[in-house]
Structures are given as C-alpha cells and as structure tokens.
Enzyme design. Structure first.
Site, short mmCIF file in Angstrom:
data_model
loop_
_atom_site.label_atom_id
_atom_site.label_comp_id
_atom_site.label_asym_id
_atom_site.label_seq_id
_atom_site.Cartn_x
_atom_site.Cartn_y
_atom_site.Cartn_z
N HIS A 1 0.86 -1.20 0.00
CA HIS A 1 0.00 0.00 0.00
C HIS A 1 0.88 1.24 0.00
O HIS A 1 2.09 1.15 0.25
CB HIS A 1 -0.88 0.01 1.26
CG HIS A 1 -0.06 0.16 2.50
ND1 HIS A 1 0.50 -0.93 3.15
CD2 HIS A 1 0.37 1.25 3.18
CE1 HIS A 1 1.21 -0.51 4.18
NE2 HIS A 1 1.15 0.82 4.23
N HIS B 1 5.72 6.72 -0.51
CA HIS B 1 6.52 5.51 -0.82
C HIS B 1 5.69 4.28 -0.52
O HIS B 1 4.76 4.33 0.28
CB HIS B 1 7.79 5.48 0.02
CG HIS B 1 7.54 5.26 1.49
ND1 HIS B 1 7.09 6.27 2.33
CD2 HIS B 1 7.63 4.15 2.27
CE1 HIS B 1 6.94 5.80 3.55
NE2 HIS B 1 7.25 4.50 3.54
P1 2AM Z 1 6.40 2.44 6.57
O1 2AM Z 1 5.99 1.31 5.68
O2 2AM Z 1 7.37 3.37 5.93
O3 2AM Z 1 6.86 1.96 7.92
C1 2AM Z 1 1.41 1.23 8.71
O4 2AM Z 1 2.40 1.24 9.70
C2 2AM Z 1 1.77 2.20 7.62
O5 2AM Z 1 1.84 3.53 8.14
C3 2AM Z 1 3.10 1.95 6.94
O6 2AM Z 1 2.96 2.27 5.57
C4 2AM Z 1 4.03 2.91 7.60
O7 2AM Z 1 5.10 3.35 6.80
C5 2AM Z 1 3.10 4.10 7.80
N1 2AM Z 1 3.50 5.04 8.82
C6 2AM Z 1 3.63 6.37 8.66
N2 2AM Z 1 3.97 6.96 9.79
C7 2AM Z 1 4.07 6.00 10.72
C8 2AM Z 1 4.40 6.00 12.10
N3 2AM Z 1 4.68 7.14 12.77
N4 2AM Z 1 4.43 4.81 12.74
C9 2AM Z 1 4.13 3.66 12.07
N5 2AM Z 1 3.79 3.60 10.78
C10 2AM Z 1 3.77 4.76 10.10
#
Ligand code: 2AM
Length: 192
Positions: free
Chosen positions: A60, A142
């Site tokens: 996602h 991303h």
């Molecule tokens: P990531 O894949 O770069 O870790 C669920 O965790 C989703 O929310 C993931 O896509 C994660 O990104 C994103 N995300 C954004 N901010 C976050 C945060 N502060 N803590 C955890 N997940 C975060």
C-alpha cells in the site's frame, strides 16, 4: 487460592484488558494488477538489497498515519471523511530507494504528484475539522517493499503505473509474521 492460581483454573480472567483502540491509517490500496506489479518489483529489489519482503497482500501507499484511535471515535471518522475534492489520477512509480535509518527498501516517485499532495492535504484538513489527531510530519510518498534491507547501489527500475481511483482506511493488527491489515472503508474518487 491466589489470584494467579484462580486464573490458571479459569475462574477469573487473566491478563490486562484489551485496549479499546485501533491502529489506523489512510492509504492507497492497489487493484490486483497493480499489486502484482508492485510485488514483482519487490522480488527484484530483494535480489539486490536483501531484507524481508512485504507480503503481497499488505502492499500500500500510506496517505495519513493516525496511530491508535479510540474505537468509539471510528464511526465519526468513517462518516466524517467525505466529499474529498480530488478526481482520479495516475501515479508513475519509477524510483526505487533505500533509507539507511530504518532499512526500508521502497518504491516511490521521481516526479512530484500534485494530485497525491492535494489528496493528503484534503484528508489532513478534514481530520483537523473532526479533531482527530494524525502524524503531521511531511508526507514522503513511498510503498515499503523490503524491511531490514541492506541497500546498495542506486538502481534503475521498471516503472509501475497506478491508476488511483480511491483510497481506504486501514486497521493494522501486529502479528508474529508481520502486520495484517483490515480495510475498514473505501472512498471513491470522481472519474470523468
Ligand atoms: P512504513 O511502511 O514506511 O513503515 C502502517 O504502519 C503504515 O503507516 C506503513 O505504511 C508505515 O510506513 C506508515 N507510517 C507512517 N507513519 C508511521 C508511524 N509514525 N508509525 C508507524 N507507521 C507509520
């Protein structure tokens, strides 16, 4: 009998009460063809940069991360987000990258997407109106493909074209094999 003894007999419940919150985020959720293309890119990136691939069913692009929200507020959230004034748009995911600080291998955009930025801004505006807190740090679009990746030399990747016609609210359930996600609701973007 002690309390722990009673717990072993099943006469009283043991362990802390489950907190009545859910870990939530808004995301772009791929259709099957886009998911397969992203998953292929993940396989390819894994050959170069190692690490742990994200399961295909979890791929996602996060729009807004809310974190833990009291379950009692979820209905207000589901009903409160509406009339997002953004039409369907296309994303050209053409840049693979690696962040050393969290060892994520990702697919993103070499060109800024105005439509994506507007969608994130509209969601943030509505969340503020609803008084629902979210992670307000700058949005870095991303798709996480690898975790614990070592990274390496910059790579040219085959672009993935994603026709975006909606977004979703997702609840995250951490489990031993990584997070599992429940899509709670889908919102459609207007197509011409
Ligand atoms: P990531 O894949 O770069 O870790 C669920 O965790 C989703 O929310 C993931 O896509 C994660 O990104 C994103 N995300 C954004 N901010 C976050 C945060 N502060 N803590 C955890 N997940 C975060």
């Amino acid at each position: 009998m002690t309390e722990s003894g009673l717990a072993q007999t099943g006469l009283i419940e043991s362990g802390p009460a489950k907190p009545a919150t859910r870990r939530l985020f808004f995301a772009l959720w791929p259709d099957d063809a886009t998911r397969n293309a992203l998953n292929r890119t993940g396989k390819w990136l894994h050959q170069h940069w190692g690490g742990r691939r994200m399961r295909a069913d979890t791929l996602h692009l996060t729009l807004v991360f809310l974190g833990d929200l009291p379950a009692a507020q979820i209905d207000a959230l589901l009903q409160g987000i509406q009339n997002i004034p953004i039409g369907a748009f296309e994303l050209n995911l053409d840049q693979a990258g690696h962040w050393p600080h969290n060892r994520i291998g990702w697919l993103g955009l070499s060109q800024h997407s105005q439509a994506l930025e507007s969608l994130v801004r509209a969601l943030r505006d509505q969340l503020r109106t609803l008084d629902i807190p979210f992670d307000a740090r700058p949005h870095t679009p991303h798709i996480t493909l690898l975790r614990k990746a070592q990274g390496g030399a910059a790579l040219e990747c085959l672009p993935v074209n994603w026709a975006v016609d909606g977004f979703v609210l997702v609840a995250s359930n951490p489990q031993a094999d990584g997070a599992h996600y429940d899509v709670l609701q889908t919102w459609r973007l207007a197509t011409q």
